[in-house]
Design a protein around this motif. Structure first.
Motif, PDB file in Angstrom:
ATOM      1  N   GLU A 129      -0.181 -13.490   5.669  1.00 32.44           N
ATOM      2  CA  GLU A 129      -0.423 -14.527   4.661  1.00 32.44           C
ATOM      3  C   GLU A 129       0.017 -14.056   3.282  1.00 32.44           C
ATOM      4  OE1 GLU A 129      -2.085 -18.427   3.784  1.00 32.44           O
ATOM      5  OE2 GLU A 129      -1.593 -17.399   5.657  1.00 32.44           O
ATOM      6  N   TRP A 130      -0.290 -12.800   2.953  1.00 32.57           N
ATOM      7  CA  TRP A 130       0.016 -12.268   1.624  1.00 32.57           C
ATOM      8  C   TRP A 130       1.255 -11.372   1.621  1.00 32.57           C
ATOM      9  CZ3 TRP A 130      -5.688 -10.586   0.192  1.00 32.57           C
ATOM     10  CH2 TRP A 130      -6.437 -11.728  -0.101  1.00 32.57           C
ATOM     11  N   ASN A 131       1.911 -11.246   2.754  1.00 31.30           N
ATOM     12  CA  ASN A 131       3.117 -10.389   2.868  1.00 31.30           C
ATOM     13  C   ASN A 131       2.854  -8.968   2.356  1.00 31.30           C
ATOM     14  OD1 ASN A 131       5.037 -12.149   4.078  1.00 31.30           O
ATOM     15  ND2 ASN A 131       5.268 -13.227   2.126  1.00 31.30           N
ATOM     16  N   LEU A 132       1.793  -8.353   2.866  1.00 30.99           N
ATOM     17  CA  LEU A 132       1.437  -6.995   2.427  1.00 30.99           C
ATOM     18  C   LEU A 132       2.178  -5.955   3.275  1.00 30.99           C
ATOM     19  CD1 LEU A 132      -2.392  -7.419   1.806  1.00 30.99           C
ATOM     20  CD2 LEU A 132      -0.484  -7.727   0.215  1.00 30.99           C
ATOM     21  N   VAL A 133       3.500  -5.991   3.158  1.00 31.66           N
ATOM     22  CA  VAL A 133       4.358  -5.061   3.891  1.00 31.66           C
ATOM     23  C   VAL A 133       5.415  -4.506   2.936  1.00 31.66           C
ATOM     24  CG1 VAL A 133       4.010  -6.173   6.139  1.00 31.66           C
ATOM     25  CG2 VAL A 133       5.853  -6.970   4.636  1.00 31.66           C
ATOM     26  N   CYS A 134       6.067  -3.437   3.380  1.00 30.70           N
ATOM     27  CA  CYS A 134       7.163  -2.823   2.616  1.00 30.70           C
ATOM     28  C   CYS A 134       6.730  -2.496   1.185  1.00 30.70           C
ATOM     29  CB  CYS A 134       8.394  -3.737   2.654  1.00 30.70           C
ATOM     30  SG  CYS A 134       9.027  -3.968   4.335  1.00 30.70           S
ATOM     31  N   GLN A 135       7.341  -3.097   0.189  1.00 28.74           N
ATOM     32  CA  GLN A 135       6.997  -2.757  -1.199  1.00 28.74           C
ATOM     33  C   GLN A 135       5.588  -3.201  -1.587  1.00 28.74           C
ATOM     34  OE1 GLN A 135       9.539  -4.721  -0.216  1.00 28.74           O
ATOM     35  NE2 GLN A 135       9.935  -6.426  -1.641  1.00 28.74           N
ATOM     36  N   ASN A 136       4.970  -4.059  -0.774  1.00 29.13           N
ATOM     37  CA  ASN A 136       3.597  -4.512  -1.040  1.00 29.13           C
ATOM     38  C   ASN A 136       2.563  -3.791  -0.176  1.00 29.13           C
ATOM     39  OD1 ASN A 136       4.666  -6.519  -2.813  1.00 29.13           O
ATOM     40  ND2 ASN A 136       5.059  -7.850  -1.055  1.00 29.13           N
ATOM     41  N   LEU A 137       3.002  -2.812   0.591  1.00 31.63           N
ATOM     42  CA  LEU A 137       2.133  -2.146   1.556  1.00 31.63           C
ATOM     43  C   LEU A 137       0.957  -1.426   0.893  1.00 31.63           C
ATOM     44  CD1 LEU A 137       1.678  -1.370   4.529  1.00 31.63           C
ATOM     45  CD2 LEU A 137       3.172   0.605   4.153  1.00 31.63           C
ATOM     46  N   ALA A 138       1.164  -0.933  -0.325  1.00 31.69           N
ATOM     47  CA  ALA A 138       0.118  -0.166  -1.002  1.00 31.69           C
ATOM     48  C   ALA A 138      -1.159  -0.977  -1.193  1.00 31.69           C
ATOM     49  CB  ALA A 138       0.630   0.334  -2.352  1.00 31.69           C
ATOM     50  N   LYS A 139      -1.024  -2.294  -1.330  1.00 29.81           N
ATOM     51  CA  LYS A 139      -2.211  -3.132  -1.536  1.00 29.81           C
ATOM     52  C   LYS A 139      -3.115  -3.101  -0.307  1.00 29.81           C
ATOM     53  CE  LYS A 139      -0.044  -6.327  -4.814  1.00 29.81           C
ATOM     54  NZ  LYS A 139       0.331  -7.740  -5.084  1.00 29.81           N
ATOM     55  N   LYS A 140      -2.526  -3.146   0.864  1.00 23.80           N
ATOM     56  CA  LYS A 140      -3.315  -3.063   2.093  1.00 23.80           C
ATOM     57  C   LYS A 140      -4.092  -1.751   2.129  1.00 23.80           C
ATOM     58  CE  LYS A 140      -2.950  -2.627   7.105  1.00 23.80           C
ATOM     59  NZ  LYS A 140      -2.054  -2.441   8.268  1.00 23.80           N
ATOM     60  N   ASN A 141      -3.443  -0.684   1.724  1.00 22.58           N
ATOM     61  CA  ASN A 141      -4.070   0.628   1.692  1.00 22.58           C
ATOM     62  C   ASN A 141      -5.239   0.655   0.702  1.00 22.58           C
ATOM     63  OD1 ASN A 141      -4.191   3.602   2.008  1.00 22.58           O
ATOM     64  ND2 ASN A 141      -3.413   3.595  -0.081  1.00 22.58           N
ATOM     65  N   ILE A 142      -5.069  -0.005  -0.434  1.00 24.36           N
ATOM     66  CA  ILE A 142      -6.130  -0.059  -1.451  1.00 24.36           C
ATOM     67  C   ILE A 142      -7.352  -0.782  -0.907  1.00 24.36           C
ATOM     68  CG2 ILE A 142      -6.766  -1.058  -3.679  1.00 24.36           C
ATOM     69  CD1 ILE A 142      -3.869  -0.494  -4.588  1.00 24.36           C
ATOM     70  N   PHE A 143      -7.134  -1.890  -0.188  1.00 20.92           N
ATOM     71  CA  PHE A 143      -8.251  -2.649   0.369  1.00 20.92           C
ATOM     72  C   PHE A 143      -9.075  -1.791   1.328  1.00 20.92           C
ATOM     73  CE2 PHE A 143      -5.390  -6.640  -0.073  1.00 20.92           C
ATOM     74  CZ  PHE A 143      -5.721  -6.724  -1.416  1.00 20.92           C
ATOM     75  N   SER A 144      -8.404  -0.999   2.158  1.00 24.36           N
ATOM     76  CA  SER A 144      -9.109  -0.127   3.100  1.00 24.36           C
ATOM     77  C   SER A 144      -9.850   0.978   2.368  1.00 24.36           C
ATOM     78  CB  SER A 144      -8.116   0.490   4.096  1.00 24.36           C
ATOM     79  OG  SER A 144      -7.515  -0.497   4.893  1.00 24.36           O
ATOM     80  N   THR A 145      -9.188   1.586   1.383  1.00 24.56           N
ATOM     81  CA  THR A 145      -9.784   2.694   0.639  1.00 24.56           C
ATOM     82  C   THR A 145     -11.037   2.256  -0.108  1.00 24.56           C
ATOM     83  OG1 THR A 145      -7.612   3.728   0.370  1.00 24.56           O
ATOM     84  CG2 THR A 145      -9.362   4.456  -1.116  1.00 24.56           C
ATOM     85  N   LEU A 146     -10.986   1.086  -0.744  1.00 18.16           N
ATOM     86  CA  LEU A 146     -12.125   0.598  -1.519  1.00 18.16           C
ATOM     87  C   LEU A 146     -13.347   0.373  -0.631  1.00 18.16           C
ATOM     88  CD1 LEU A 146     -10.424  -1.892  -4.009  1.00 18.16           C
ATOM     89  CD2 LEU A 146     -11.567   0.259  -4.566  1.00 18.16           C
ATOM     90  N   TYR A 147     -13.121  -0.081   0.588  1.00 13.21           N
ATOM     91  CA  TYR A 147     -14.244  -0.278   1.507  1.00 13.21           C
ATOM     92  C   TYR A 147     -14.963   1.044   1.752  1.00 13.21           C
ATOM     93  CZ  TYR A 147     -16.862  -1.180   5.778  1.00 13.21           C
ATOM     94  OH  TYR A 147     -17.862  -1.264   6.710  1.00 13.21           O
ATOM     95  N   PHE A 148     -14.206   2.105   1.986  1.00  7.39           N
ATOM     96  CA  PHE A 148     -14.821   3.396   2.270  1.00  7.39           C
ATOM     97  C   PHE A 148     -15.422   4.030   1.019  1.00  7.39           C
ATOM     98  CE2 PHE A 148     -11.920   3.172   5.999  1.00  7.39           C
ATOM     99  CZ  PHE A 148     -12.903   3.236   6.976  1.00  7.39           C
ATOM    100  N   VAL A 149     -14.844   3.737  -0.144  1.00  7.88           N
ATOM    101  CA  VAL A 149     -15.479   4.182  -1.394  1.00  7.88           C
ATOM    102  C   VAL A 149     -16.865   3.549  -1.497  1.00  7.88           C
ATOM    103  CG1 VAL A 149     -15.392   4.036  -3.912  1.00  7.88           C
ATOM    104  CG2 VAL A 149     -13.325   4.621  -2.631  1.00  7.88           C
ATOM    105  N   GLY A 150     -16.959   2.293  -1.090  1.00  6.31           N
ATOM    106  CA  GLY A 150     -18.230   1.591  -1.136  1.00  6.31           C
ATOM    107  C   GLY A 150     -19.294   2.189  -0.235  1.00  6.31           C
ATOM    108  N   THR A 151     -18.881   2.862   0.840  1.00  9.37           N
ATOM    109  CA  THR A 151     -19.871   3.448   1.752  1.00  9.37           C
ATOM    110  C   THR A 151     -20.663   4.574   1.093  1.00  9.37           C
ATOM    111  OG1 THR A 151     -18.259   5.008   2.713  1.00  9.37           O
ATOM    112  CG2 THR A 151     -18.498   2.855   3.788  1.00  9.37           C
ATOM    113  N   TYR A 152     -20.209   5.061  -0.053  1.00  8.92           N
ATOM    114  CA  TYR A 152     -21.012   6.028  -0.806  1.00  8.92           C
ATOM    115  C   TYR A 152     -22.309   5.392  -1.315  1.00  8.92           C
ATOM    116  CZ  TYR A 152     -18.159  10.233  -1.018  1.00  8.92           C
ATOM    117  OH  TYR A 152     -17.500  11.393  -0.696  1.00  8.92           O
TER     118      TYR A 152
END
Length: 558
Positions: A129-152
């Motif tokens: 839907e948001w085309n989070l691939v190639c040059q936009n791939l970093a955004k997908k990574n940020i979404f995953s990372t923020l979730y785990f930051v929240g587990t603190y």
């Protein structure tokens, strides 16, 4: 006669009223099933945030799809899309570049801005839907990372639980989960500016990570409603229920291929807990420590009645009932009630809970304690890194993502069952070291697998998931048995906090694999596993057959 401590009185009460009966079972079920919430919240992203196979869209060809229609369509793909150079097991075509022709023979390669996605397994996902691939791939990574930051936020959940009670804190986190996930459903279902939408999604991912710590709260409440002899069974059952949440995700994802409908159903399921949890009683153990004797008596009385105890024969329960009366009591009774001031000296020592910094300082009190603690910390980090690295990326493996995820859950469940049998029969050290070494071997093997054997990568990942699930479940026991009683709880807290760095790092390592070379995550996970296996063999002793030290001095002398 020296007054009894809170712990002694509570254990005596459980001995009288019964450690596990019908009433406790009903409460345990109502509390335990809450453990499915973090399983659903965490693992649902593996599907609604999955990346299907994709490639650049053929320039000027409006009806282009990932699936090939006919020979003419195939010829256009071969002409405009270069072959992949990274040999990523995910297809033969380059995913991010397209040919730009100056004439019939000369062309240059450039990044594309439109893609076509495979419909084989997913009708749609957040990524398509948001085309989070190639040059936009970093955004997908940020979404995953923020979730785990929240587990603190587990630190916050512990503070709230101790201050306001287990029930109120758990109910608060259940409501927070419901509200935040409803907001997520609304957010991904409306049309708005993409940058604003994705920024709000990132913020909500962080908050849902914090709210997912309801697992720790539910585990404590479920454990404190039963007697000491049933605690291990209670904790294990909670973990099985967490795995049950993974199965719920799998079933919903398999039948609901549209990511919006899928996540809406996940959210509706999680909202059901809001409507019944208010009937759950407060932890009787917490009530006793807070000197809320009237409420504690009500809970213990219900347990005794459910277990068909003769109330007139329960002396400890009768004493508790007497303490619920008027405040005008003798000095002896006042002393008896003021439990916190009358704790025995030994209880004060054994129940001491140190801060994070104070615990770290104690590590340096002896070389033996420092080396062992560092080895334990490395193993905690590895367990978290590898477990989450594999578990949350099964959709990226070769083959059917639903089958891969299902097999991943099954091998995790099998590993936990094997843990219960193995540790009692063979001790801690050998089974742990063997499984950590197996994790290293299976994951490092991926870099030697040819691209045409992609199924073998999935097999190695599943072997690694089994062995890391075994060690992840075992490291809690080993950590507790490897440190003296006076700092045992504090050390486990420090290890858990440190290990969460592994969960935060895992999405970033996965990102490197998608960006440069597919086996990078497996090489990193395997290398950490190998280092952990070696450090564990060298520095961590067998603990099953040894007497646990109570003080640091006893530990140093042992």
């Amino acid at each position: 006669m020296m007054p009894k401590s809170v712990h002694e009185r509570t254990e005596n009460l459980f001995s009288e009223v019964g450690e596990f009966g019908p009433y406790q079972l009903s409460v345990f079920v109502l509390v335990g099933i809450v453990a499915v919430i973090p399983g659903i919240v965490g693992y649902s992203y593996s599907f609604y945030g999955a990346t299907p196979n994709f490639r650049c869209q053929i320039p000027g060809y409006e009806n282009d799809t990932y699936e090939i229609h006919n020979d003419y369509h195939q010829s256009l793909v071969d002409k405009n899309i270069p072959l992949s150079a990274d040999k990523s097991f995910k297809g033969i075509y380059d995913r991010c570049n397209v040919k730009s022709f100056q004439n019939k023979t000369n062309f240059t390669l450039g990044q594309c801005s439109q893609w076509v996605y495979s419909k084989q397994y997913f009708q749609s996902t957040l990524i398509t839907e948001w085309n989070l691939v190639c040059q936009n791939l970093a955004k997908k990574n940020i979404f995953s990372t923020l979730y785990f930051v929240g587990t603190y936020g587990v630190i916050l959940s512990g503070i709230l639980s101790d201050k306001f009670g287990r029930k109120k804190a758990t109910y608060g986190f259940i409501i927070a989960n419901a509200v935040l996930n409803i907001l997520l459903c609304v957010l991904i279902s409306i049309d708005m500016d993409a940058e604003v939408q994705q920024s709000l999604f990132a913020a909500l991912r962080l908050l849902t990570g914090i709210a997912s710590n309801v697992y720790a709260l539910a585990a404590v409440l479920a454990m404190e409603i039963v007697g000491t002899a049933k605690r291990v069974t209670a904790v294990n059952t909670i973990y099985y229920l967490f795995i049950g949440g993974e199965f719920i995700v799998l079933i919903l994802a398999y039948f609901l291929r549209n990511f919006r409908i899928f996540y809406t159903c996940c959210t509706l399921f999680m909202c059901t807990f809001v409507f019944y949890f208010w009937i759950v009683p407060e932890s009787p153990r917490w009530l006793m420590t807070q000197k809320k004797f009237k409420q504690a008596y009500i809970v213990f009385n219900k347990i005794a009645t459910s277990n068909k105890r003769q109330l007139q024969e329960l002396n400890e329960l009768d004493e508790l009932k007497q303490e619920c009366g008027p405040r005008s009591r003798s000095r002896t009774q006042v002393d008896h009630i003021d439990l916190n001031e009358n704790l025995k000296k030994s209880d004060q020592i054994l129940e001491k809970h140190l801060s994070f910094l104070d615990t770290i300082k104690l590590f340096f009190k002896s070389k033996k304690l420092l080396v062992r603690s560092l080895a334990i910390l490395v193993n905690w980090l590895t367990n978290t890194l590898v477990y989450y690295g594999i578990s949350f990326n099964t959709s990226e493996l070769v083959g059917d993502p639903y089958l891969n995820f299902g097999l991943s859950v099954i091998v995790e469940l099998a590993a936990i069952l094997v843990t219960h049998v193995t540790l009692e029969r063979f001790g801690r050290k050998a089974p742990y070291a063997i499984n950590m070494a197996l994790t290293a071997i299976s994951l490092l093997s991926v870099m030697f697998i040819p691209t045409e054997l992609g199924w073998l990568v999935t097999a190695c990942a599943l072997i690694g998931k089994f062995s890391i699930s075994f060690t992840y479940n075992t490291i809690y026991i080993i950590t507790g048995e490897s440190h003296p009683t006076v700092i045992r709880n504090s050390v486990i807290s420090v290890c858990q906090s440190f290990a969460r760095l592994g969960a935060i790092i895992a999405p970033n390592i996965q990102y490197l694999g998608e960006l440069f070379w597919f086996p990078i995550p497996f090489v990193v996970y395997g290398s950490f596993s190998l280092l952990s296996a070696i450090s564990f063999i060298l520095f961590i002793p067998e603990t099953k057959f040894t007497k646990l030290a109570d003080t640091i001095e006893e530990f140093i002398e042992s």
